[in-house]
Design a protein around this motif. Sequence first.
Motif, PDB file in Angstrom:
ATOM      1  N   GLY A 125      -0.840  32.675 -22.668  1.00 61.56           N
ATOM      2  CA  GLY A 125      -1.687  31.608 -23.198  1.00 61.56           C
ATOM      3  C   GLY A 125      -2.869  31.282 -22.310  1.00 61.56           C
ATOM      4  O   GLY A 125      -3.381  30.167 -22.371  1.00 61.56           O
ATOM      5  N   THR A 126      -3.323  32.237 -21.492  1.00 61.76           N
ATOM      6  CA  THR A 126      -4.482  31.971 -20.629  1.00 61.76           C
ATOM      7  C   THR A 126      -5.434  33.173 -20.645  1.00 61.76           C
ATOM      8  O   THR A 126      -5.056  34.298 -20.977  1.00 61.76           O
ATOM      9  CB  THR A 126      -4.080  31.718 -19.154  1.00 61.76           C
ATOM     10  OG1 THR A 126      -3.894  32.968 -18.493  1.00 61.76           O
ATOM     11  CG2 THR A 126      -2.816  30.885 -19.030  1.00 61.76           C
ATOM     12  N   GLU A 127      -6.664  32.903 -20.202  1.00 52.04           N
ATOM     13  CA  GLU A 127      -7.670  33.957 -20.074  1.00 52.04           C
ATOM     14  C   GLU A 127      -7.200  35.034 -19.077  1.00 52.04           C
ATOM     15  O   GLU A 127      -7.393  36.225 -19.294  1.00 52.04           O
ATOM     16  CB  GLU A 127      -8.988  33.311 -19.610  1.00 52.04           C
ATOM     17  CG  GLU A 127     -10.135  34.249 -19.331  1.00 52.04           C
ATOM     18  CD  GLU A 127     -10.618  34.979 -20.574  1.00 52.04           C
ATOM     19  OE1 GLU A 127     -10.343  34.505 -21.698  1.00 52.04           O
ATOM     20  OE2 GLU A 127     -11.254  36.039 -20.396  1.00 52.04           O
ATOM     21  N   ALA A 168      -7.066  38.798  -2.069  1.00 47.45           N
ATOM     22  CA  ALA A 168      -7.513  37.399  -2.009  1.00 47.45           C
ATOM     23  C   ALA A 168      -6.320  36.445  -2.008  1.00 47.45           C
ATOM     24  O   ALA A 168      -6.273  35.479  -1.239  1.00 47.45           O
ATOM     25  CB  ALA A 168      -8.434  37.103  -3.199  1.00 47.45           C
ATOM     26  N   LYS A 169      -5.342  36.712  -2.854  1.00 52.42           N
ATOM     27  CA  LYS A 169      -4.186  35.810  -2.937  1.00 52.42           C
ATOM     28  C   LYS A 169      -3.326  35.922  -1.664  1.00 52.42           C
ATOM     29  O   LYS A 169      -2.747  34.922  -1.225  1.00 52.42           O
ATOM     30  CB  LYS A 169      -3.341  36.126  -4.175  1.00 52.42           C
ATOM     31  CG  LYS A 169      -4.045  35.873  -5.508  1.00 52.42           C
ATOM     32  CD  LYS A 169      -4.333  34.403  -5.762  1.00 52.42           C
ATOM     33  CE  LYS A 169      -4.783  34.169  -7.202  1.00 52.42           C
ATOM     34  NZ  LYS A 169      -5.096  32.758  -7.490  1.00 52.42           N
ATOM     35  N   ALA A 170      -3.243  37.123  -1.086  1.00 59.30           N
ATOM     36  CA  ALA A 170      -2.477  37.271   0.163  1.00 59.30           C
ATOM     37  C   ALA A 170      -3.119  36.437   1.273  1.00 59.30           C
ATOM     38  O   ALA A 170      -2.426  35.793   2.073  1.00 59.30           O
ATOM     39  CB  ALA A 170      -2.402  38.744   0.565  1.00 59.30           C
ATOM     40  N   ALA A 196     -12.536  20.289 -12.306  1.00 61.95           N
ATOM     41  CA  ALA A 196     -13.796  20.785 -11.747  1.00 61.95           C
ATOM     42  C   ALA A 196     -13.896  22.296 -11.882  1.00 61.95           C
ATOM     43  O   ALA A 196     -13.017  23.029 -11.425  1.00 61.95           O
ATOM     44  CB  ALA A 196     -13.875  20.393 -10.263  1.00 61.95           C
ATOM     45  N   SER A 197     -14.960  22.745 -12.561  1.00 56.44           N
ATOM     46  CA  SER A 197     -15.263  24.187 -12.604  1.00 56.44           C
ATOM     47  C   SER A 197     -16.723  24.341 -13.007  1.00 56.44           C
ATOM     48  O   SER A 197     -17.469  23.358 -12.981  1.00 56.44           O
ATOM     49  CB  SER A 197     -14.317  24.926 -13.566  1.00 56.44           C
ATOM     50  OG  SER A 197     -14.600  24.590 -14.905  1.00 56.44           O
ATOM     51  N   ARG A 198     -17.149  25.580 -13.376  1.00 53.27           N
ATOM     52  CA  ARG A 198     -18.583  25.808 -13.584  1.00 53.27           C
ATOM     53  C   ARG A 198     -19.091  25.307 -14.929  1.00 53.27           C
ATOM     54  O   ARG A 198     -20.228  24.886 -15.041  1.00 53.27           O
ATOM     55  CB  ARG A 198     -18.882  27.317 -13.479  1.00 53.27           C
ATOM     56  CG  ARG A 198     -18.594  27.901 -12.108  1.00 53.27           C
ATOM     57  CD  ARG A 198     -18.508  29.416 -12.167  1.00 53.27           C
ATOM     58  NE  ARG A 198     -17.468  29.851 -13.084  1.00 53.27           N
ATOM     59  CZ  ARG A 198     -17.217  31.104 -13.417  1.00 53.27           C
ATOM     60  NH1 ARG A 198     -17.964  32.069 -12.923  1.00 53.27           N
ATOM     61  NH2 ARG A 198     -16.237  31.407 -14.250  1.00 53.27           N
TER      62      ARG A 198
HETATM   63  N1  LIG Z   1      -2.153  33.717 -16.236  1.00 53.30           N
HETATM   64  C1  LIG Z   1      -1.416  34.423 -15.403  1.00 53.30           C
HETATM   65  O1  LIG Z   1      -0.639  35.285 -15.823  1.00 53.30           O
HETATM   66  C2  LIG Z   1      -1.499  34.157 -13.944  1.00 53.30           C
HETATM   67  C3  LIG Z   1      -2.442  33.334 -13.382  1.00 53.30           C
HETATM   68  N2  LIG Z   1      -2.420  33.117 -12.024  1.00 53.30           N
HETATM   69  C4  LIG Z   1      -3.357  32.181 -11.392  1.00 53.30           C
HETATM   70  O2  LIG Z   1      -3.416  30.963 -12.130  1.00 53.30           O
HETATM   71  C5  LIG Z   1      -4.704  30.378 -11.962  1.00 53.30           C
HETATM   72  C6  LIG Z   1      -5.287  30.028 -13.313  1.00 53.30           C
HETATM   73  O3  LIG Z   1      -5.502  31.204 -14.081  1.00 53.30           O
HETATM   74  P1  LIG Z   1      -5.457  31.219 -15.680  1.00 53.30           P
HETATM   75  O4  LIG Z   1      -5.162  29.860 -16.175  1.00 53.30           O
HETATM   76  O5  LIG Z   1      -4.609  32.348 -16.067  1.00 53.30           O
HETATM   77  O6  LIG Z   1      -6.945  31.654 -16.075  1.00 53.30           O
HETATM   78  P2  LIG Z   1      -8.267  30.849 -16.510  1.00 53.30           P
HETATM   79  O7  LIG Z   1      -9.329  31.866 -16.653  1.00 53.30           O
HETATM   80  O8  LIG Z   1      -8.010  29.936 -17.665  1.00 53.30           O
HETATM   81  O9  LIG Z   1      -8.539  29.927 -15.227  1.00 53.30           O
HETATM   82  C7  LIG Z   1      -9.472  30.192 -14.239  1.00 53.30           C
HETATM   83  C8  LIG Z   1     -10.274  28.913 -14.019  1.00 53.30           C
HETATM   84  O10 LIG Z   1     -11.059  29.034 -12.850  1.00 53.30           O
HETATM   85  C9  LIG Z   1     -12.341  28.485 -13.112  1.00 53.30           C
HETATM   86  N3  LIG Z   1     -13.300  29.159 -12.235  1.00 53.30           N
HETATM   87  C10 LIG Z   1     -13.573  30.492 -12.156  1.00 53.30           C
HETATM   88  N4  LIG Z   1     -14.517  30.734 -11.252  1.00 53.30           N
HETATM   89  C11 LIG Z   1     -14.863  29.534 -10.723  1.00 53.30           C
HETATM   90  C12 LIG Z   1     -15.795  29.128  -9.728  1.00 53.30           C
HETATM   91  N5  LIG Z   1     -16.563  30.013  -9.079  1.00 53.30           N
HETATM   92  N6  LIG Z   1     -15.867  27.803  -9.413  1.00 53.30           N
HETATM   93  C13 LIG Z   1     -15.101  26.892 -10.058  1.00 53.30           C
HETATM   94  N7  LIG Z   1     -14.211  27.219 -11.007  1.00 53.30           N
HETATM   95  C14 LIG Z   1     -14.090  28.522 -11.340  1.00 53.30           C
HETATM   96  C15 LIG Z   1     -12.612  28.761 -14.596  1.00 53.30           C
HETATM   97  O11 LIG Z   1     -13.484  27.798 -15.181  1.00 53.30           O
HETATM   98  P3  LIG Z   1     -15.083  28.041 -15.388  1.00 53.30           P
HETATM   99  O12 LIG Z   1     -15.238  29.320 -16.125  1.00 53.30           O
HETATM  100  O13 LIG Z   1     -15.516  26.807 -16.136  1.00 53.30           O
HETATM  101  O14 LIG Z   1     -15.673  28.070 -14.017  1.00 53.30           O
HETATM  102  C16 LIG Z   1     -11.202  28.599 -15.177  1.00 53.30           C
HETATM  103  O15 LIG Z   1     -10.999  27.266 -15.605  1.00 53.30           O
HETATM  104  C17 LIG Z   1      -5.529  31.360 -11.150  1.00 53.30           C
HETATM  105  O16 LIG Z   1      -5.476  31.001  -9.784  1.00 53.30           O
HETATM  106  C18 LIG Z   1      -4.798  32.667 -11.369  1.00 53.30           C
HETATM  107  O17 LIG Z   1      -5.028  33.589 -10.344  1.00 53.30           O
HETATM  108  C19 LIG Z   1      -1.505  33.716 -11.213  1.00 53.30           C
HETATM  109  C20 LIG Z   1      -0.575  34.558 -11.741  1.00 53.30           C
HETATM  110  C21 LIG Z   1      -0.500  34.834 -13.138  1.00 53.30           C
END
Ligand SMILES: NC(=O)C1=CN([C@@H]2O[C@H](COP(=O)(O)OP(=O)(O)OC[C@H]3O[C@@H](n4cnc5c(N)ncnc54)[C@H](OP(=O)(O)O)[C@@H]3O)[C@@H](O)[C@H]2O)C=CC1
Length: 291
Positions: A211-213, A179-181, A56-58
């Motif tokens: 490997g992530t955004e 936010a995370k805290a 589930a996301s946008r």
């Molecule tokens: N990559 C890293 O190094 C790290 C990541 N994290 C955490 O891991 C998690 C995933 O991040 P990561 O995979 O890196 O990044 P991504 O950008 O791939 O993941 C973020 C996801 O959140 C969704 N999203 C964003 N806003 C909303 C919204 N308002 N409602 C519903 N969905 C939403 C996006 O989908 P859509 O655009 O379709 O809404 C996307 O799928 C996060 O919580 C991040 O803080 C923590 C530490 C390190």
Amino acid sequence: YAEKDTETDECMSTYTHIYSPDLLIDQVAFITGGGSGIGFRIAEVLMRHGCDTVIASRNLEKLTEAAKKLSSTTGRRCLPIAVDVRQPETISAAMDETLKTFGRVDILINNAAGNFLCPATSLSFNAFKTVMEIDTMGTFNTSKVVYDKWFKDHGGSIVNISATLGYRGQALQVHAGSAKAANDAMTRHLAVEWGPSGVRVNTVAPGPISGTEGYRRLGGSHAESAGVFRSIPLQRAGNKTEIAHAVLFLASRAASYVTGAILVADGGAWLTSANDVERLLGIISSRSAKL
Ligand SMILES: NC(=O)C1=CN([C@@H]2O[C@H](COP(=O)(O)OP(=O)(O)OC[C@H]3O[C@@H](n4cnc5c(N)ncnc54)[C@H](OP(=O)(O)O)[C@@H]3O)[C@@H](O)[C@H]2O)C=CC1
Ligand SMILES: CC/C=C\C/C=C\C/C=C\C/C=C\C/C=C\C/C=C\C=C\C(=O)SCCNC(=O)CCNC(=O)[C@H](O)C(C)(C)COP(=O)(O)OP(=O)(O)OC[C@H]1O[C@@H](n2cnc3c(N)ncnc32)[C@H](O)[C@@H]1OP(=O)(O)O
């Protein structure tokens, strides 16, 4: 697992199970942000252990594409649903659709988040509020809807995704770190309040995960080429599968007596890397005046 992961949102070509492949057989997981990055890999790993999922996301187009890949690779069902975690009514509708389709939900993964690098002086009030609304309100909204509609009467397991990047304090990250805290505190509060209903609430706190955004936005590849990650005790960034395996443990009955826990999965990064982060941020700032 480092060498088997992918740098894009694709399933792994080969996979060796960590636990029995039927660990989560016929359970259902609701994963916010499950269409990309870490959330996509969490969906894949849970499905490889027998679970059906809702992602589930946008962006419904992205979710639909991801759901096809996940189902065809794992043979489990994956339902894509558009939600904005800032809008409780969209989560409520998604939960109704989940229960209509699968008849149950066992696991909630609060993974959706928003982040960017920005100095506090340039951060607008609305930018801070936006990140708090996605990360913190989004986690509360989703947890409350899932609890009220199902977990209250049936129990369940919630896993939140935090980040150790903020644990020592970091420049350019006051919005995401705050936010995370708050989410780490929420994990403990809800674990206490919902434990008697059979609900476990835990967190996985990743370090830099390639490997992530999120990794790209926060300058992960610049950090890699500048050698920043050598100061992490395990001397590298993590990968998505390593986070998914930590989530699998906490979500499953393997962690049946674990609640209110924050499982740090960052190669030891937050213990040692503050000076190098400052160096990295210097590198990023000098590349662009406007972050
Ligand atoms: N990559 C890293 O190094 C790290 C990541 N994290 C955490 O891991 C998690 C995933 O991040 P990561 O995979 O890196 O990044 P991504 O950008 O791939 O993941 C973020 C996801 O959140 C969704 N999203 C964003 N806003 C909303 C919204 N308002 N409602 C519903 N969905 C939403 C996006 O989908 P859509 O655009 O379709 O809404 C996307 O799928 C996060 O919580 C991040 O803080 C923590 C530490 C390190
Ligand atoms: C533990 C490790 C410790 C040490 C390791 C060593 C070194 C680390 C070194 C480097 C880091 C390397 C790797 C990363 C490591 C850790 C990462 C930690 C956390 C990671 C978290 C995430 O990855 S979260 C997921 C990331 N993905 C996303 O963000 C995708 C979703 N994002 C969005 O949708 C948008 O970006 C959004 C969040 C802004 C929301 O969009 P929307 O609702 O459309 O909002 P807007 O209307 O666009 O904007 C709202 C206000 O925000 C302002 N804004 C937007 N973008 C920016 C920006 N880039 N800078 C400043 N301000 C911005 C915008 O202007 C609006 O404000 P107004 O006042 O103008 O209205």
